[in-house]
Motif scaffolding. Structure first.
Motif, PDB file in Angstrom:
ATOM      1  N   UNK A 287      -1.861  -2.843 -10.812  1.00  0.00           N
ATOM      2  CA  UNK A 287      -1.322  -2.441  -9.514  1.00  0.00           C
ATOM      3  C   UNK A 287      -2.157  -2.999  -8.368  1.00  0.00           C
ATOM      4  N   UNK A 288      -3.470  -2.916  -8.502  1.00  0.00           N
ATOM      5  CA  UNK A 288      -4.342  -3.453  -7.451  1.00  0.00           C
ATOM      6  C   UNK A 288      -4.065  -4.937  -7.227  1.00  0.00           C
ATOM      7  N   UNK A 289      -3.889  -5.669  -8.326  1.00  0.00           N
ATOM      8  CA  UNK A 289      -3.627  -7.106  -8.229  1.00  0.00           C
ATOM      9  C   UNK A 289      -2.241  -7.370  -7.644  1.00  0.00           C
ATOM     10  N   UNK A 290      -1.230  -6.741  -8.207  1.00  0.00           N
ATOM     11  CA  UNK A 290       0.146  -6.996  -7.778  1.00  0.00           C
ATOM     12  C   UNK A 290       0.406  -6.592  -6.332  1.00  0.00           C
ATOM     13  N   UNK A 291      -0.251  -5.538  -5.871  1.00  0.00           N
ATOM     14  CA  UNK A 291      -0.041  -5.060  -4.513  1.00  0.00           C
ATOM     15  C   UNK A 291      -1.102  -5.563  -3.539  1.00  0.00           C
ATOM     16  N   UNK A 292      -2.000  -6.419  -4.042  1.00  0.00           N
ATOM     17  CA  UNK A 292      -3.088  -6.972  -3.222  1.00  0.00           C
ATOM     18  C   UNK A 292      -3.846  -5.852  -2.507  1.00  0.00           C
ATOM     19  N   UNK A 293      -4.127  -4.804  -3.264  1.00  0.00           N
ATOM     20  CA  UNK A 293      -4.831  -3.645  -2.708  1.00  0.00           C
ATOM     21  C   UNK A 293      -6.308  -3.717  -3.079  1.00  0.00           C
ATOM     22  N   UNK A 294      -7.175  -3.305  -2.158  1.00  0.00           N
ATOM     23  CA  UNK A 294      -8.621  -3.305  -2.388  1.00  0.00           C
ATOM     24  C   UNK A 294      -9.070  -2.131  -3.235  1.00  0.00           C
ATOM     25  N   UNK A 295      -8.391  -1.010  -3.045  1.00  0.00           N
ATOM     26  CA  UNK A 295      -8.871   0.219  -3.667  1.00  0.00           C
ATOM     27  C   UNK A 295      -7.729   1.219  -3.817  1.00  0.00           C
ATOM     28  N   UNK A 296      -8.066   2.365  -4.359  1.00  0.00           N
ATOM     29  CA  UNK A 296      -7.083   3.415  -4.619  1.00  0.00           C
ATOM     30  C   UNK A 296      -6.420   3.892  -3.328  1.00  0.00           C
ATOM     31  N   UNK A 297      -7.176   3.938  -2.238  1.00  0.00           N
ATOM     32  CA  UNK A 297      -6.612   4.379  -0.958  1.00  0.00           C
ATOM     33  C   UNK A 297      -5.469   3.466  -0.537  1.00  0.00           C
ATOM     34  N   UNK A 298      -5.630   2.186  -0.732  1.00  0.00           N
ATOM     35  CA  UNK A 298      -4.549   1.262  -0.381  1.00  0.00           C
ATOM     36  C   UNK A 298      -3.356   1.423  -1.320  1.00  0.00           C
ATOM     37  N   UNK A 299      -3.608   1.813  -2.562  1.00  0.00           N
ATOM     38  CA  UNK A 299      -2.494   2.103  -3.469  1.00  0.00           C
ATOM     39  C   UNK A 299      -1.706   3.310  -2.967  1.00  0.00           C
ATOM     40  N   UNK A 300      -2.403   4.314  -2.471  1.00  0.00           N
ATOM     41  CA  UNK A 300      -1.729   5.495  -1.921  1.00  0.00           C
ATOM     42  C   UNK A 300      -0.851   5.091  -0.738  1.00  0.00           C
ATOM     43  N   UNK A 301      -1.381   4.262   0.136  1.00  0.00           N
ATOM     44  CA  UNK A 301      -0.603   3.786   1.288  1.00  0.00           C
ATOM     45  C   UNK A 301       0.636   3.039   0.805  1.00  0.00           C
ATOM     46  N   UNK A 302       0.464   2.155  -0.169  1.00  0.00           N
ATOM     47  CA  UNK A 302       1.596   1.396  -0.708  1.00  0.00           C
ATOM     48  C   UNK A 302       2.635   2.336  -1.314  1.00  0.00           C
ATOM     49  N   UNK A 303       2.175   3.371  -1.988  1.00  0.00           N
ATOM     50  CA  UNK A 303       3.096   4.341  -2.572  1.00  0.00           C
ATOM     51  C   UNK A 303       3.907   5.076  -1.519  1.00  0.00           C
ATOM     52  N   UNK A 304       3.245   5.484  -0.441  1.00  0.00           N
ATOM     53  CA  UNK A 304       3.972   6.150   0.647  1.00  0.00           C
ATOM     54  C   UNK A 304       4.958   5.196   1.297  1.00  0.00           C
ATOM     55  N   UNK A 305       4.529   3.964   1.515  1.00  0.00           N
ATOM     56  CA  UNK A 305       5.419   2.983   2.149  1.00  0.00           C
ATOM     57  C   UNK A 305       6.628   2.682   1.276  1.00  0.00           C
ATOM     58  N   UNK A 306       6.454   2.796  -0.048  1.00  0.00           N
ATOM     59  CA  UNK A 306       7.566   2.546  -0.969  1.00  0.00           C
ATOM     60  C   UNK A 306       8.432   3.790  -1.153  1.00  0.00           C
ATOM     61  N   UNK A 307       8.058   4.897  -0.518  1.00  0.00           N
ATOM     62  CA  UNK A 307       8.852   6.117  -0.608  1.00  0.00           C
ATOM     63  C   UNK A 307       8.663   6.875  -1.915  1.00  0.00           C
ATOM     64  N   UNK A 308       7.537   6.662  -2.590  1.00  0.00           N
ATOM     65  CA  UNK A 308       7.298   7.321  -3.865  1.00  0.00           C
ATOM     66  C   UNK A 308       6.853   8.763  -3.709  1.00  0.00           C
ATOM     67  N   UNK A 309       6.451   9.134  -2.518  1.00  0.00           N
ATOM     68  CA  UNK A 309       6.054  10.514  -2.216  1.00  0.00           C
ATOM     69  C   UNK A 309       6.204  10.715  -0.715  1.00  0.00           C
ATOM     70  N   UNK A 310       6.296  11.972  -0.336  1.00  0.00           N
ATOM     71  CA  UNK A 310       6.362  12.317   1.078  1.00  0.00           C
ATOM     72  C   UNK A 310       5.216  13.249   1.418  1.00  0.00           C
ATOM     73  N   UNK A 311       4.654  13.100   2.597  1.00  0.00           N
ATOM     74  CA  UNK A 311       3.565  13.996   2.986  1.00  0.00           C
ATOM     75  C   UNK A 311       4.022  15.453   2.947  1.00  0.00           C
ATOM     76  N   UNK A 312       3.168  16.305   2.432  1.00  0.00           N
ATOM     77  CA  UNK A 312       3.489  17.734   2.452  1.00  0.00           C
ATOM     78  C   UNK A 312       3.029  18.313   3.774  1.00  0.00           C
TER      79      UNK A 312
END
Length: 65
Positions: A39-64
Motif C-alpha cells: 500500500x505504501x508503494x502503490x499509494x506513494x505514501x511515506x507512512x501510516x498517516x498518509x495511508x489514513x489520509x488516502x483512505x479518507x480521500x477514497x471514502x473508505x471511512x468517515x470521520x466520527x
C-alpha cells in the motif's frame, strides 16, 4: 490495489492497530506487513498517516463526530 489491500487500508483508516487488523483478517504479522508495504508503494505514501489520509480521500471511512 488488491481487494485484501483495500480491506487493510479500510481498517488502517478506521484506526485499528496491526494486532487488531491481524485478528480481524486472520492474517499473520508478516502478511500484514507485506500488505502495508504494498500500500505504501502503490499509494506513494511515506507512512501510516498518509495511508489514513488516502483512505479518507477514497471514502473508505468517515470521520466520527
Amino acid at each position: 490495489m488488491t481487494p485484501r489491500e483495500r480491506d487493510v487500508l479500510t481498517l488502517i483508516t478506521r484506526g485499528l492497530s496491526n494486532a487488531e487488523i491481524e485478528a480481524v483478517l486472520h492474517v499473520s504479522r508478516g502478511t500484514l506487513k507485506t500488505h502495508i508495504g504494498n500500500l505504501l508503494t502503490k499509494l506513494a505514501a511515506r507512512d501510516r498517516a498518509q495511508l489514513v489520509i488516502a483512505g479518507y480521500e477514497a471514502g473508505l471511512a468517515e470521520p466520527s463526530g
